[in-house]
Design a protein around this motif. Structure first.
Motif, mmCIF file in Angstrom:
data_model
loop_
_atom_site.group_PDB
_atom_site.id
_atom_site.type_symbol
_atom_site.label_atom_id
_atom_site.label_comp_id
_atom_site.label_asym_id
_atom_site.label_seq_id
_atom_site.Cartn_x
_atom_site.Cartn_y
_atom_site.Cartn_z
ATOM 1 N N VAL A 138 45.479 12.780 46.529
ATOM 2 C CA VAL A 138 45.760 11.356 46.777
ATOM 3 C C VAL A 138 44.905 10.528 45.826
ATOM 4 O O VAL A 138 43.795 10.933 45.458
ATOM 5 C CB VAL A 138 45.466 10.952 48.237
ATOM 6 N N GLU A 139 45.425 9.350 45.427
ATOM 7 C CA GLU A 139 44.646 8.502 44.533
ATOM 8 C C GLU A 139 45.213 7.084 44.486
ATOM 9 O O GLU A 139 46.394 6.857 44.753
ATOM 10 C CB GLU A 139 44.638 9.073 43.113
ATOM 11 N N PHE A 140 44.348 6.152 44.157
ATOM 12 C CA PHE A 140 44.743 4.787 43.842
ATOM 13 C C PHE A 140 44.800 4.656 42.326
ATOM 14 O O PHE A 140 43.901 5.132 41.621
ATOM 15 C CB PHE A 140 43.745 3.780 44.418
ATOM 16 N N ARG A 141 45.851 4.006 41.823
ATOM 17 C CA ARG A 141 45.995 3.801 40.394
ATOM 18 C C ARG A 141 46.020 2.315 40.071
ATOM 19 O O ARG A 141 46.707 1.533 40.733
ATOM 20 C CB ARG A 141 47.269 4.469 39.862
ATOM 21 N N PHE A 142 45.286 1.959 39.023
ATOM 22 C CA PHE A 142 45.231 0.577 38.564
ATOM 23 C C PHE A 142 45.851 0.495 37.176
ATOM 24 O O PHE A 142 45.459 1.218 36.258
ATOM 25 C CB PHE A 142 43.787 0.090 38.519
ATOM 26 N N HIS A 143 46.853 -0.363 37.038
ATOM 27 C CA HIS A 143 47.538 -0.595 35.759
ATOM 28 C C HIS A 143 47.082 -1.952 35.215
ATOM 29 O O HIS A 143 47.547 -2.998 35.676
ATOM 30 C CB HIS A 143 49.047 -0.594 35.954
ATOM 31 N N PRO A 144 46.170 -1.992 34.260
ATOM 32 C CA PRO A 144 45.625 -3.260 33.770
ATOM 33 C C PRO A 144 46.670 -4.174 33.142
ATOM 34 O O PRO A 144 46.510 -5.399 33.161
ATOM 35 C CB PRO A 144 44.567 -2.832 32.746
ATOM 36 N N LEU A 145 47.736 -3.615 32.588
ATOM 37 C CA LEU A 145 48.773 -4.424 31.945
ATOM 38 C C LEU A 145 49.972 -4.649 32.862
ATOM 39 O O LEU A 145 50.937 -5.299 32.457
ATOM 40 C CB LEU A 145 49.238 -3.748 30.646
ATOM 41 N N GLY A 146 49.907 -4.129 34.080
ATOM 42 C CA GLY A 146 51.030 -4.251 34.998
ATOM 43 C C GLY A 146 52.067 -3.165 34.766
ATOM 44 O O GLY A 146 52.110 -2.537 33.708
ATOM 45 N N THR A 147 52.909 -2.934 35.762
ATOM 46 C CA THR A 147 53.928 -1.908 35.670
ATOM 47 C C THR A 147 55.042 -2.201 36.666
ATOM 48 O O THR A 147 54.837 -2.942 37.633
ATOM 49 C CB THR A 147 53.333 -0.509 35.946
ATOM 50 N N GLU A 148 56.208 -1.609 36.444
ATOM 51 C CA GLU A 148 57.313 -1.733 37.385
ATOM 52 C C GLU A 148 57.485 -0.470 38.220
ATOM 53 O O GLU A 148 57.567 -0.518 39.445
ATOM 54 C CB GLU A 148 58.610 -2.049 36.639
ATOM 55 N N ASP A 149 57.532 0.687 37.536
ATOM 56 C CA ASP A 149 57.759 1.948 38.225
ATOM 57 C C ASP A 149 56.638 2.955 38.006
ATOM 58 O O ASP A 149 56.832 4.153 38.184
ATOM 59 C CB ASP A 149 59.078 2.577 37.759
ATOM 60 N N GLY A 150 55.463 2.471 37.611
ATOM 61 C CA GLY A 150 54.342 3.369 37.386
ATOM 62 C C GLY A 150 54.135 3.762 35.941
ATOM 63 O O GLY A 150 53.218 4.517 35.618
ATOM 64 N N GLU A 151 54.985 3.236 35.052
ATOM 65 C CA GLU A 151 54.854 3.567 33.641
ATOM 66 C C GLU A 151 53.700 2.765 33.032
ATOM 67 O O GLU A 151 53.212 1.809 33.604
ATOM 68 C CB GLU A 151 56.157 3.280 32.888
ATOM 69 N N GLY A 152 53.268 3.172 31.847
ATOM 70 C CA GLY A 152 52.236 2.422 31.145
ATOM 71 C C GLY A 152 50.830 2.947 31.406
ATOM 72 O O GLY A 152 50.605 3.919 32.119
ATOM 73 N N LEU A 153 49.867 2.260 30.808
ATOM 74 C CA LEU A 153 48.465 2.643 30.881
ATOM 75 C C LEU A 153 47.925 2.495 32.299
ATOM 76 O O LEU A 153 48.232 1.534 32.997
ATOM 77 C CB LEU A 153 47.653 1.773 29.925
ATOM 78 N N PHE A 154 47.095 3.468 32.734
ATOM 79 C CA PHE A 154 46.488 3.374 34.061
ATOM 80 C C PHE A 154 45.178 4.146 34.100
ATOM 81 O O PHE A 154 44.902 5.016 33.274
ATOM 82 C CB PHE A 154 47.436 3.929 35.133
ATOM 83 N N ILE A 155 44.358 3.803 35.084
ATOM 84 C CA ILE A 155 43.205 4.615 35.475
ATOM 85 C C ILE A 155 43.329 4.833 36.977
ATOM 86 O O ILE A 155 43.807 3.967 37.711
ATOM 87 C CB ILE A 155 41.866 3.940 35.116
ATOM 88 N N GLY A 156 42.936 6.011 37.442
ATOM 89 C CA GLY A 156 43.097 6.337 38.854
ATOM 90 C C GLY A 156 41.904 7.109 39.391
ATOM 91 O O GLY A 156 41.202 7.797 38.647
#
Length: 240
Positions: A138-156
């Motif tokens: 399990v994890e929380f993910r943060f998308h600094p540039l925003g996302t619609e379906d989980g795509e793009g840059l993230f840290i979790g």
């Protein structure tokens, strides 16, 4: 490893059945397959055990789902198999039974459940401990540039818990000119559960991971006092 082959074969068949004229249509399922591939290491090598770095591998195969709280924050959870192969050195390995001076196995419960390092007069050409876990990450993910379906840059960041399903050792060595192969299933004094934390960073489709299990690998410390914990690092591919 046989679990990995089975899952990948099933994936190929499933994707092939989704082919339509004019291209490949992605199966409409409410989740994704996530595959972790990397290396594992113990914080210490008990007794006379040694570690072969490049052949000590970690593979995780998980079915995951995502719950979005906003365009920048989501909660990801899943279930799957964690396959760990610790490749040991060429002189010592693990056993789930103790041999007496006559070379016979002790039936004493205290001895059978203990871990013994045994040395073979001939060096091992293959010597590994393989374990399979039922894992829940399990994890929380943060998308600094925003996302619609989980795509793009993230840290979790999050946690992972696992239940050990089985374990075995596999040896290969020469004995008086003959090649001997042995595979032994057992408990090896391994903990039945493992738990720890994980950190991930990259893109959803491809990213890096770090897992640190704070639970001890073995249920009881070795006579020499070592009680190692496991760390795994590697790369992830998601989106099958």
């Amino acid at each position: 490893m046989k679990y990995l082959v089975g899952v990948l074969l099933a994936l190929i068949v499933f994707n092939a059945s989704a082919q339509e004229e004019g291209g490949l249509k992605r199966p409409d399922i409410p989740g994704e397959l996530m595959v972790d591939v990397g290396f594992n290491v113990w914080t210490s090598m008990p007794g006379g055990l040694e570690r072969r770095t490049w052949s000590s591998k970690s593979i995780g195969i998980y079915y995951t789902k995502r719950k979005a709280f906003s365009s920048k924050l989501s909660f990801n959870y899943g279930i799957g198999l964690g396959l760990e192969k610790m490749s040991l050195g060429d002189s010592s390995t693990l056993a789930s039974a103790v041999l007496d001076d006559n070379g016979t196995t002790s039936t004493d419960d205290d001895f059978v459940q203990s871990v013994l390092i045994v040395a073979n007069p001939e060096s091992f050409s293959k010597n590994k401990l393989a374990t399979t876990y039922l894992d829940i990450p399990v994890e929380f993910r943060f998308h600094p540039l925003g996302t619609e379906d989980g795509e793009g840059l993230f840290i979790g960041a999050g946690g992972i818990v696992g239940l050990r399903l089985n374990a075995h050792t596999k040896w290969k060595y020469d004995n008086n000119g003959e090649t001997v192969r042995e595979k032994t299933s057992g408990k090896f004094n391994l903990n039945s559960f493992r738990y720890g934390y994980q950190i991930r960073a990259g893109f959803r489709g491809v990213h890096f991971f770090y897992k640190r299990y704070v639970s001890d690998v073995f249920k009881d410390p070795f006579p020499s006092g070592e009680s190692p914990v496991m760390t795994t690092v590697g790369i992830n591919v998601t989106g099958f």
